[in-house]
Design a protein around this motif. Structure first.
Motif, PDB file in Angstrom:
ATOM      1  N   SER A   1       9.361   6.736   1.121  1.00 36.14           N
ATOM      2  CA  SER A   1       7.882   6.372   1.361  1.00 36.14           C
ATOM      3  C   SER A   1       7.042   7.309   0.838  1.00 36.14           C
ATOM      4  O   SER A   1       5.953   6.651   0.385  1.00 36.14           O
TER       5      SER A   1
ATOM      6  N   LEU B   1       3.982   6.143  -1.458  1.00 33.41           N
ATOM      7  CA  LEU B   1       2.541   6.204  -0.969  1.00 33.41           C
ATOM      8  C   LEU B   1       1.760   7.198  -1.944  1.00 33.41           C
ATOM      9  O   LEU B   1       0.550   6.861  -2.276  1.00 33.41           O
TER      10      LEU B   1
ATOM     11  N   SER C   1       0.673   4.889  -4.930  1.00 31.43           N
ATOM     12  CA  SER C   1      -0.105   4.197  -4.384  1.00 31.43           C
ATOM     13  C   SER C   1      -1.769   4.565  -4.720  1.00 31.43           C
ATOM     14  O   SER C   1      -1.896   5.766  -4.409  1.00 31.43           O
TER      15      SER C   1
ATOM     16  N   TYR D   1       3.867   2.981   5.264  1.00 36.13           N
ATOM     17  CA  TYR D   1       4.183   2.238   3.928  1.00 36.13           C
ATOM     18  C   TYR D   1       4.555   0.610   4.270  1.00 36.13           C
ATOM     19  O   TYR D   1       3.848  -0.220   3.572  1.00 36.13           O
TER      20      TYR D   1
END
Length: 171
Positions: free
Chosen positions: A47, A51, A54, A126
């Protein structure tokens, strides 16, 4: 007996130098990856990596969440180095040794607990952003049990040393 004690002290001094060298290399590697590659390599979380990649999440915020892990690693190395310094000076059962044992053990327990909480939080974060990840709280019961046992053994060693010292004073 003196000969074997000197040998142990020399080994502890050598091991201390090795721990310092390896720790320096590992932290240099981590800093290199952060600065040059823009990657955080001291957290194992899918995760976190998702992230980090992202664009909706700040790298600074994610990095700040991992700073306690980095600080805990540094603190663990400090306790080991301090303990080995005491050992290389011939202080095998000094009160400072028990402080180092306890400090190291409690640091490791705090790291495990923080890591569990952080991974849960990152999974949840997430999941709320992308609705595609399962949120799981993983508790490494075996590792926590082992660390708890180490804490008990360190306490028992300290208590045994105090009893031995009292018996010597009595005689």
């Amino acid at each position: 007996m003196v000969k074997s004690t000197d040998k142990i002290q020399r080994w502890c001094g050598t091991f201390r130098a090795v721990v310092l060298g390896i720790s320096g290399l590992v932290f240099s590697f981590l800093i290199y990856h952060l600065i040059i590659n823009g990657q955080v390599r001291y957290i194992e979380s899918e995760s976190f990596n998702l992230l980090w990649e992202s664009e909706q999440v700040s790298h600074g915020m994610l990095f700040s969440l991992t700073l306690p892990l980095l600080a805990g690693m540094l603190l663990s190395v400090y306790w080991i180095i301090r303990l080995l310094k005491l050992f290389s000076g011939g202080q095998f059962f000094h009160n400072d040794c028990y402080t180092c044992y306890q400090g190291f053990i409690w640091t490791k327990i705090a790291l495990v607990l923080y890591s569990c909480g952080l991974n849960f939080f990152l999974d949840y974060w997430y999941h709320t952003l992308y609705h595609s990840n399962q949120v799981v709280l993983k508790i490494p019961f075996g590792e926590l049990t082992t660390l708890g046992l180490f804490a008990v053994v360190a306490y028992l060693l300290k208590a045994a040393k105090e009893i031995e010292d009292e018996n010597k004073e009595f005689i």
